[in-house]
Scaffold this motif. Structure first.
Motif, PDB file in Angstrom:
ATOM      1  N   ARG A 110       1.421  -1.375  -0.101  1.00 59.67           N
ATOM      2  CA  ARG A 110      -0.923  -0.279  -0.399  1.00 59.67           C
ATOM      3  C   ARG A 110       0.762   1.511   0.121  1.00 59.67           C
ATOM      4  NH1 ARG A 110      -4.109   1.553   4.505  1.00 59.67           N
ATOM      5  NH2 ARG A 110      -4.981   4.248   3.768  1.00 59.67           N
ATOM      6  N   ILE A 111       0.929   1.991  -1.245  1.00 63.96           N
ATOM      7  CA  ILE A 111       1.630   2.989  -1.080  1.00 63.96           C
ATOM      8  C   ILE A 111       0.705   4.773  -0.158  1.00 63.96           C
ATOM      9  CG2 ILE A 111       2.485   4.802  -2.981  1.00 63.96           C
ATOM     10  CD1 ILE A 111       2.685   2.150  -4.522  1.00 63.96           C
ATOM     11  N   VAL A 112       1.588   5.106   0.916  1.00 64.69           N
ATOM     12  CA  VAL A 112       0.488   6.580   0.874  1.00 64.69           C
ATOM     13  C   VAL A 112       1.632   7.510   1.213  1.00 64.69           C
ATOM     14  CG1 VAL A 112      -0.700   4.504   2.696  1.00 64.69           C
ATOM     15  CG2 VAL A 112       1.371   5.702   3.242  1.00 64.69           C
ATOM     16  N   THR A 113       1.217   8.789   1.449  1.00 64.21           N
ATOM     17  CA  THR A 113       1.487  10.188   1.203  1.00 64.21           C
ATOM     18  C   THR A 113       1.641  10.494   2.815  1.00 64.21           C
ATOM     19  OG1 THR A 113      -0.378  11.345   0.441  1.00 64.21           O
ATOM     20  CG2 THR A 113       1.266  10.495  -0.970  1.00 64.21           C
ATOM     21  N   SER A 114       1.554   9.812   3.567  1.00 64.27           N
ATOM     22  CA  SER A 114       1.343  10.412   5.313  1.00 64.27           C
ATOM     23  C   SER A 114       1.222   9.162   5.720  1.00 64.27           C
ATOM     24  CB  SER A 114      -0.035  11.493   5.573  1.00 64.27           C
ATOM     25  OG  SER A 114      -1.090  10.435   4.917  1.00 64.27           O
ATOM     26  N   LYS A 115       1.278   9.329   7.369  1.00 60.31           N
ATOM     27  CA  LYS A 115       1.103   8.354   8.359  1.00 60.31           C
ATOM     28  C   LYS A 115      -0.583   7.560   7.758  1.00 60.31           C
ATOM     29  CE  LYS A 115       5.114  10.174  10.537  1.00 60.31           C
ATOM     30  NZ  LYS A 115       4.977  10.466  11.632  1.00 60.31           N
ATOM     31  N   VAL A 116      -0.810   6.601   8.256  1.00 63.25           N
ATOM     32  CA  VAL A 116      -1.810   5.809   8.298  1.00 63.25           C
ATOM     33  C   VAL A 116      -1.935   4.623  10.411  1.00 63.25           C
ATOM     34  CG1 VAL A 116      -2.329   6.182   5.536  1.00 63.25           C
ATOM     35  CG2 VAL A 116      -1.309   4.055   6.409  1.00 63.25           C
ATOM     36  N   ARG A 117      -3.026   4.768   9.985  1.00 64.37           N
ATOM     37  CA  ARG A 117      -3.361   2.943  11.154  1.00 64.37           C
ATOM     38  C   ARG A 117      -2.980   2.297  10.645  1.00 64.37           C
ATOM     39  NH1 ARG A 117      -3.999   3.349  16.132  1.00 64.37           N
ATOM     40  NH2 ARG A 117      -4.673   1.421  17.452  1.00 64.37           N
ATOM     41  N   MET A 138       2.907  -4.000   3.095  1.00 62.19           N
ATOM     42  CA  MET A 138       3.922  -3.405   3.853  1.00 62.19           C
ATOM     43  C   MET A 138       3.544  -2.222   2.915  1.00 62.19           C
ATOM     44  SD  MET A 138       6.656  -5.979   1.066  1.00 62.19           S
ATOM     45  CE  MET A 138       8.150  -4.591   0.559  1.00 62.19           C
ATOM     46  N   TYR A 139       3.796  -0.800   4.008  1.00 62.56           N
ATOM     47  CA  TYR A 139       3.061   0.728   3.622  1.00 62.56           C
ATOM     48  C   TYR A 139       3.906   1.268   2.842  1.00 62.56           C
ATOM     49  CZ  TYR A 139      -0.884  -1.346   5.974  1.00 62.56           C
ATOM     50  OH  TYR A 139      -2.272  -1.955   6.197  1.00 62.56           O
ATOM     51  N   MET A 140       4.349   1.860   2.250  1.00 59.92           N
ATOM     52  CA  MET A 140       5.330   2.803   1.852  1.00 59.92           C
ATOM     53  C   MET A 140       4.967   4.029   0.958  1.00 59.92           C
ATOM     54  SD  MET A 140       7.386  -0.325   0.776  1.00 59.92           S
ATOM     55  CE  MET A 140       8.607   0.661   0.959  1.00 59.92           C
ATOM     56  N   MET A 141       5.365   5.249   2.198  1.00 61.57           N
ATOM     57  CA  MET A 141       5.327   6.059   1.992  1.00 61.57           C
ATOM     58  C   MET A 141       6.074   6.837   1.425  1.00 61.57           C
ATOM     59  SD  MET A 141       3.975   8.862   5.415  1.00 61.57           S
ATOM     60  CE  MET A 141       5.781   9.093   6.092  1.00 61.57           C
ATOM     61  N   ILE A 142       5.361   8.216   0.278  1.00 60.88           N
ATOM     62  CA  ILE A 142       6.250   8.549  -0.456  1.00 60.88           C
ATOM     63  C   ILE A 142       5.957   9.913   0.318  1.00 60.88           C
ATOM     64  CG2 ILE A 142       6.521   9.634  -2.849  1.00 60.88           C
ATOM     65  CD1 ILE A 142       4.330   7.414  -3.634  1.00 60.88           C
ATOM     66  N   THR A 143       7.327  10.453   0.106  1.00 67.03           N
ATOM     67  CA  THR A 143       7.610  11.636   1.013  1.00 67.03           C
ATOM     68  C   THR A 143       8.236  13.540   0.180  1.00 67.03           C
ATOM     69  OG1 THR A 143       9.837  11.659   1.309  1.00 67.03           O
ATOM     70  CG2 THR A 143       7.923  10.705   3.091  1.00 67.03           C
ATOM     71  N   LYS A 144       8.321  14.494   0.259  1.00 65.35           N
ATOM     72  CA  LYS A 144       8.519  14.670  -0.883  1.00 65.35           C
ATOM     73  C   LYS A 144      10.017  14.753  -0.810  1.00 65.35           C
ATOM     74  CE  LYS A 144       4.629  18.655   0.399  1.00 65.35           C
ATOM     75  NZ  LYS A 144       4.450  19.279   0.955  1.00 65.35           N
ATOM     76  N   THR A 145      10.795  14.747   0.417  1.00 65.68           N
ATOM     77  CA  THR A 145      12.246  14.579   0.232  1.00 65.68           C
ATOM     78  C   THR A 145      12.595  13.688  -1.151  1.00 65.68           C
ATOM     79  OG1 THR A 145      12.926  14.955   2.928  1.00 65.68           O
ATOM     80  CG2 THR A 145      14.525  14.105   1.809  1.00 65.68           C
ATOM     81  N   GLN A 146      12.195  11.947  -0.799  1.00 66.80           N
ATOM     82  CA  GLN A 146      12.012  11.181  -1.570  1.00 66.80           C
ATOM     83  C   GLN A 146      12.347  11.840  -2.870  1.00 66.80           C
ATOM     84  OE1 GLN A 146       9.746   8.749   0.296  1.00 66.80           O
ATOM     85  NE2 GLN A 146      11.273   6.978   0.807  1.00 66.80           N
TER      86      GLN A 146
END
Length: 273
Positions: A110-117, A138-146
């Protein structure tokens, strides 16, 4: 400019290597299994971790996957890159489990852009990705830095680390881990955590060995050296292993290309400090 992604919960640091390239470590971690799942694993024998059949399967199958490029600034391109890496991992590990005669199911991503429960609980503090054993996702977060500073090898290594936790889960290695952890004191819990994290890092490096020629070798050397110098700096307690220890298991996995090289559970306590 390189963006180096760690594989554990931690903070974001700005560090420079000898070539003056900046590294901004992002962080990920496993999440604890739901209490009911832990309780169901109380009778798991230690041999589930120390003598697992996956160790006897030889070199990880090279499925000739190429994740491709990772352009800067595109969330859509980042999602596609993560999906391509995931497909490569699915093919490689599915084949490896067939060699072992073991049942295998691929994890979800699951690709997310913010923290999730997640079903395992609240998002780990400071983490940019987590693996939850409760829903095998697998929860993968995309950040602005990345997005600003993508580092394709580092992101591939990160996904492979989280996938390593899934391999531990479906192979039964974690049946022992969670059961032992549930009845252990603090110091033993830290030791068990180190063995789990170091194995996932080693398994990640086993996969990275099949990517030789797909990335610059200097990027891999840089990554290992970064972990050697900085891999443990952000942890308030030694639950992931010291920097030189992390680098040693990365090198071991990469050089061997075999899951059998990643048996941290049968290794000496000194080699998992």
């Amino acid at each position: 400019m390189l963006t180096l992604t760690l594989a554990s919960t931690g903070s974001v640091l700005a560090l420079a290597d000898t070539a003056a390239a900046s590294a901004t470590p992002l962080s990920t971690n496993q999440q604890l299994a739901p209490q009911a799942a832990v309780a169901s694993q109380q009778s798991a024998p230690k041999s589930a971790a120390t003598a697992n059949r996956i160790y006897k399967t030889g070199r990880l199958t090279n499925v000739n996957c190429t994740p491709g490029s990772l352009p800067r600034g595109s969330t859509a391109a980042y999602r596609k890159f993560l999906t391509r890496v995931m497909n490569c991992l699915n093919k490689a590990w599915s084949s490896q489990f067939r060699k072992a005669g073991m049942r295998f199911s691929t994890p979800r991503m699951r690709i997310v852009t913010s923290k999730v429960r997640t079903p395992c609980g609240r998002w780990n503090t400071g983490a940019d990705a987590v693996y939850c054993s409760g829903d095998r996702t697998m929860y993968m977060m995309i950040t602005k830095t990345q997005l600003r500073q993508p580092f394709a090898l580092g992101i591939t290594r990160l996904v492979a680390h989280e996938y390593g936790h899934h391999v531990q889960q479906v192979s039964g290695i974690w049946n022992y881990y969670w059961a032992a952890r549930a009845r252990a004191g603090k110091s033993t819990q830290l030791q068990l955590s180190r063995r789990s994290e170091l194995q996932a890092e080693c398994l990640s490096s086993v996969f990275m060995s099949t990517m030789r020629g797909k990335f610059n070798s200097s990027d891999w050397t840089y990554t290992v050296d970064w972990f050697r110098k900085n891999g443990a700096k952000q942890w308030p307690q030694n639950d992931h292993g010291r920097g030189p220890t992390q680098a040693a298991w990365m090198t071991r996995g990469y050089n061997s290309g075999s899951p059998g090289a990643c048996n941290t559970w049968a290794a000496s306590a000194r080699s998992t400090l």
